[in-house]
Scaffold this motif. Structure first.
Motif, short mmCIF file in Angstrom:
data_model
loop_
_atom_site.label_atom_id
_atom_site.label_comp_id
_atom_site.label_asym_id
_atom_site.label_seq_id
_atom_site.Cartn_x
_atom_site.Cartn_y
_atom_site.Cartn_z
N MET A 149 0.85 -1.16 0.00
CA MET A 149 0.00 0.00 0.00
C MET A 149 0.90 1.24 0.00
N ALA A 150 0.76 2.08 -1.03
CA ALA A 150 1.57 3.28 -1.16
C ALA A 150 1.05 4.37 -0.24
N MET A 151 1.96 5.02 0.42
CA MET A 151 1.59 6.11 1.31
C MET A 151 1.67 7.42 0.54
N GLU A 152 0.60 8.20 0.60
CA GLU A 152 0.59 9.49 -0.08
C GLU A 152 1.19 10.54 0.82
N ILE A 153 2.08 11.32 0.25
CA ILE A 153 2.70 12.40 0.99
C ILE A 153 2.12 13.71 0.48
N GLU A 154 1.58 14.48 1.40
CA GLU A 154 1.01 15.77 1.03
C GLU A 154 2.16 16.72 0.67
N THR A 155 2.07 17.30 -0.50
CA THR A 155 3.12 18.22 -0.90
C THR A 155 2.82 19.61 -0.36
N LEU A 156 3.85 20.26 0.06
CA LEU A 156 3.72 21.61 0.59
C LEU A 156 3.78 22.61 -0.56
N PRO A 157 3.12 23.75 -0.40
CA PRO A 157 3.20 24.76 -1.45
C PRO A 157 4.63 25.26 -1.61
N SER A 158 4.96 25.73 -2.80
CA SER A 158 6.31 26.23 -3.04
C SER A 158 6.56 27.47 -2.19
N THR A 159 7.82 27.71 -1.93
CA THR A 159 8.20 28.88 -1.15
C THR A 159 7.68 30.15 -1.80
N GLN A 160 7.70 30.19 -3.11
CA GLN A 160 7.28 31.39 -3.83
C GLN A 160 5.79 31.67 -3.74
N SER A 161 4.98 30.64 -3.61
CA SER A 161 3.53 30.85 -3.66
C SER A 161 2.83 30.80 -2.31
N ARG A 162 3.46 30.23 -1.31
CA ARG A 162 2.73 29.98 -0.07
C ARG A 162 2.36 31.25 0.70
N ILE A 163 3.16 32.29 0.63
CA ILE A 163 2.81 33.51 1.34
C ILE A 163 1.56 34.13 0.73
N ALA A 164 1.51 34.22 -0.58
CA ALA A 164 0.32 34.76 -1.24
C ALA A 164 -0.90 33.89 -0.98
N GLN A 165 -0.71 32.58 -0.93
CA GLN A 165 -1.83 31.67 -0.66
C GLN A 165 -2.40 31.86 0.74
N HIS A 166 -1.56 32.29 1.67
CA HIS A 166 -2.00 32.47 3.05
C HIS A 166 -2.30 33.93 3.38
N THR A 167 -2.41 34.76 2.37
CA THR A 167 -2.75 36.16 2.55
C THR A 167 -4.17 36.36 2.07
N PRO A 168 -4.99 37.13 2.82
CA PRO A 168 -6.36 37.39 2.36
C PRO A 168 -6.38 38.02 0.96
N ASP A 169 -7.39 37.66 0.18
CA ASP A 169 -7.52 38.16 -1.19
C ASP A 169 -7.51 39.69 -1.24
N LEU A 170 -8.09 40.32 -0.23
CA LEU A 170 -8.14 41.78 -0.19
C LEU A 170 -6.73 42.38 -0.18
N ILE A 171 -5.86 41.82 0.64
CA ILE A 171 -4.48 42.32 0.73
C ILE A 171 -3.71 41.98 -0.54
N ASN A 172 -3.87 40.76 -1.06
CA ASN A 172 -3.21 40.40 -2.32
C ASN A 172 -3.65 41.37 -3.42
N GLY A 173 -4.94 41.70 -3.45
CA GLY A 173 -5.46 42.63 -4.46
C GLY A 173 -4.86 44.01 -4.32
N GLU A 174 -4.70 44.48 -3.08
CA GLU A 174 -4.09 45.79 -2.85
C GLU A 174 -2.65 45.81 -3.37
N ILE A 175 -1.93 44.74 -3.10
CA ILE A 175 -0.54 44.66 -3.55
C ILE A 175 -0.48 44.62 -5.08
N GLU A 176 -1.37 43.85 -5.70
CA GLU A 176 -1.41 43.78 -7.16
C GLU A 176 -1.73 45.14 -7.76
N ARG A 177 -2.70 45.86 -7.16
CA ARG A 177 -3.05 47.20 -7.67
C ARG A 177 -1.89 48.17 -7.52
#
Length: 137
Positions: free
Chosen positions: A1-29
């Motif tokens: 039985m193969a064990m599935e390993i959950e992959t972690l988000p990349s260093t480059q994307s994880r901060i944006a993924q854990h930031t509220p959309d409102l703040i990400n939008g402000e930074i993009e603007r």
């Protein structure tokens, strides 16, 4: 039985993924506003901005330095003053581990709200400005 390993988000994307959309939008603007501002500037001004962007610290680096500084300072205070300072050192260390593993820790939303950008966000603005320089040759 193969064990599935959950992959972690990349260093480059994880901060944006854990930031509220409102703040990400402000930074993009803000990035868009910066690029639009520099569309009307001369080459030297654009080149100066690119140099500034190359020196800008990203959110990950700011977080690492701040947490490490807190851990070091509280450790020193724990040794020379009161052992209770060691709790702060422990908390800062836990936040560093949490950031490394999950891509989020309690100080991160504050840093993002203050405008700290990811490496990708800084690179996005820098590349857009370099494209402007290529267009004005």
């Amino acid at each position: 039985m193969a064990m599935e390993i959950e992959t972690l988000p990349s260093t480059q994307s994880r901060i944006a993924q854990h930031t509220p959309d409102l703040i990400n939008g402000e930074i993009e603007r803000q990035i868009e506003a910066n690029v639009n501002y520099f569309k009307g500037q001369d080459r030297e001004t654009i080149q100066q901005r690119v140099i500034e962007l190359e020196k800008e610290w990203d959110a990950q680096r700011i977080l690492e330095v701040n947490l490490a500084s807190i851990a070091l300072t509280s450790s020193i205070l724990g040794i020379i003053s009161n052992k209770k300072w060691m709790y702060l050192s422990g908390a800062a260390s836990l936040f560093m581990i949490q950031q490394a593993v999950q891509g989020w820790c309690p100080p991160l939303p504050l840093l993002r709200k203050m405008g700290a950008r990811t490496g990708n966000e800084i690179s996005l603005e820098k590349q857009a400005l370099k494209n402007l320089l290529d267009e004005t040759k």
